[in-house]
Design an enzyme around this catalytic site. Sequence first.
Site, mmCIF file in Angstrom:
data_model
loop_
_atom_site.group_PDB
_atom_site.id
_atom_site.type_symbol
_atom_site.label_atom_id
_atom_site.label_comp_id
_atom_site.label_asym_id
_atom_site.label_seq_id
_atom_site.Cartn_x
_atom_site.Cartn_y
_atom_site.Cartn_z
ATOM 1 N N ASP A 101 5.691 2.882 -7.700
ATOM 2 C CA ASP A 101 4.434 4.062 -7.503
ATOM 3 C C ASP A 101 4.575 5.294 -8.000
ATOM 4 O OD1 ASP A 101 3.631 5.160 -4.526
ATOM 5 O OD2 ASP A 101 6.162 5.511 -4.290
ATOM 6 N N HIS A 134 -3.974 4.500 -12.023
ATOM 7 C CA HIS A 134 -3.932 3.029 -11.440
ATOM 8 C C HIS A 134 -4.283 2.297 -13.234
ATOM 9 C CE1 HIS A 134 -3.764 4.019 -7.714
ATOM 10 N NE2 HIS A 134 -4.794 3.994 -7.150
ATOM 11 N N LEU A 165 10.900 -15.481 -17.783
ATOM 12 C CA LEU A 165 10.378 -14.261 -16.832
ATOM 13 C C LEU A 165 9.838 -14.711 -16.493
ATOM 14 C CD1 LEU A 165 11.509 -11.763 -15.886
ATOM 15 C CD2 LEU A 165 9.092 -11.385 -17.116
HETATM 16 C C1 IPE Z 1 4.179 1.105 -1.867
HETATM 17 O O1 IPE Z 1 4.146 2.626 -2.506
HETATM 18 C C2 IPE Z 1 3.121 0.266 -2.220
HETATM 19 C C3 IPE Z 1 3.689 0.089 -3.623
HETATM 20 C C4 IPE Z 1 3.961 1.006 -4.826
HETATM 21 C C5 IPE Z 1 2.465 -1.339 -3.807
HETATM 22 P P1 IPE Z 1 3.175 3.280 -1.126
HETATM 23 O O2 IPE Z 1 2.805 4.791 -1.884
HETATM 24 O O3 IPE Z 1 1.784 2.563 -0.580
HETATM 25 O O4 IPE Z 1 4.613 3.810 0.083
HETATM 26 P P2 IPE Z 1 3.992 5.347 0.984
HETATM 27 O O5 IPE Z 1 2.760 5.233 1.999
HETATM 28 O O6 IPE Z 1 4.295 6.105 0.007
HETATM 29 O O7 IPE Z 1 5.785 4.614 1.566
HETATM 30 C C1 IPE Z 2 1.406 3.277 -6.557
HETATM 31 O O1 IPE Z 2 1.094 4.278 -6.455
HETATM 32 C C2 IPE Z 2 0.219 2.312 -6.858
HETATM 33 C C3 IPE Z 2 -0.337 1.483 -5.793
HETATM 34 C C4 IPE Z 2 0.725 1.780 -3.982
HETATM 35 C C5 IPE Z 2 -1.351 0.461 -5.391
HETATM 36 P P1 IPE Z 2 -0.265 5.602 -5.050
HETATM 37 O O2 IPE Z 2 -1.823 5.538 -5.715
HETATM 38 O O3 IPE Z 2 1.109 5.660 -4.430
HETATM 39 O O4 IPE Z 2 0.748 6.781 -6.275
HETATM 40 P P2 IPE Z 2 0.933 8.361 -5.040
HETATM 41 O O5 IPE Z 2 1.873 7.827 -4.850
HETATM 42 O O6 IPE Z 2 -0.132 8.802 -3.987
HETATM 43 O O7 IPE Z 2 1.834 9.219 -5.864
HETATM 44 MG MG MG Z 3 2.204 6.083 -3.077
#
Ligand code: IPE
Ligand code: IPE
Ligand code: MG
Length: 244
Positions: A22, A39, A133
């Site tokens: 995240d 990303h 792995l």
């Molecule tokens: C969880 O992250 C999903 C992934 C990392 C793929 P999100 O960014 O979607 O989670 P919330 O919305 O903060 O709970």
């Molecule tokens: C994780 O990073 C990637 C996915 C959930 C696919 P985020 O896109 O959720 O990044 P934040 O949480 O907005 O910083």
């Molecule tokens: Mg996120």
Amino acid sequence: MVAIEEQDTADGPPVHVAIIMDGNGRWALARGLPRLAGHERGAEAVRRAVQACRETGIDILTLYAFSSENWKRPPAEIDDLMGLLRIYLRREIADLDSRGVRLRFIGSRNRLAPDIIGLIEESEAKTAANTGLMLVIALNYGARAEITRAAQRLAEDVAAGTLSPAAIDEEALAARMETAGIPDPDLLIRTSGEKRLSNFLLWQSAYTELVFLDICWPDFSKDYLEAAIDEYHRRDRRFGASRG
Ligand code: IPE
Ligand code: IPE
Ligand code: MG
């Protein structure tokens, strides 16, 4: 049942590490860049994480790549994420295969583009016999949906007369989960500072040690993996038992 002593965290690296990757968006925001840049750097961090786990002697790495709730994001961001997944799989399958990595996907395949389903099937088939792995990618994954589907399968077996309700136990449910045959995660890491599971491996993480890192996913490296494992080693896993 394995004796509790044998499951102690002092016994070397965790067998199964799961990661909620995240913070890509916040990483980009902090640098005045579009979310896509976060990303993209996140995909590079995946490569580092896989390599670090191989070097550390971890057997199974599960990565949360896209949740069943992530469809709520703007279509353009979803396209970007799916595009990066395509690039990652096309580029990495041969390399992962040559390093003995075995790929497995969990999550629903509905809503995924046909060519992505093709890449998933190709990568799973190509690496099925590998013994290095195990890399589990949770894609369009939601734990509640997974548990619900497993309950449905139990009901189908009862209706078909092949399973009696009295025979339904934890093993019977676990055997119908997408993670059937995979041991539960020992260590779950979430980056970005967020302290929640966001519908990830709810059943499987009943006794998993949780470590929350205050870095964004694109900054993840072997040092952070080692720091999380150090923290894991400091934990006392009791599984409900008492300690003298
Ligand atoms: C969880 O992250 C999903 C992934 C990392 C793929 P999100 O960014 O979607 O989670 P919330 O919305 O903060 O709970
Ligand atoms: C994780 O990073 C990637 C996915 C959930 C696919 P985020 O896109 O959720 O990044 P934040 O949480 O907005 O910083
Ligand atoms: Mg996120």
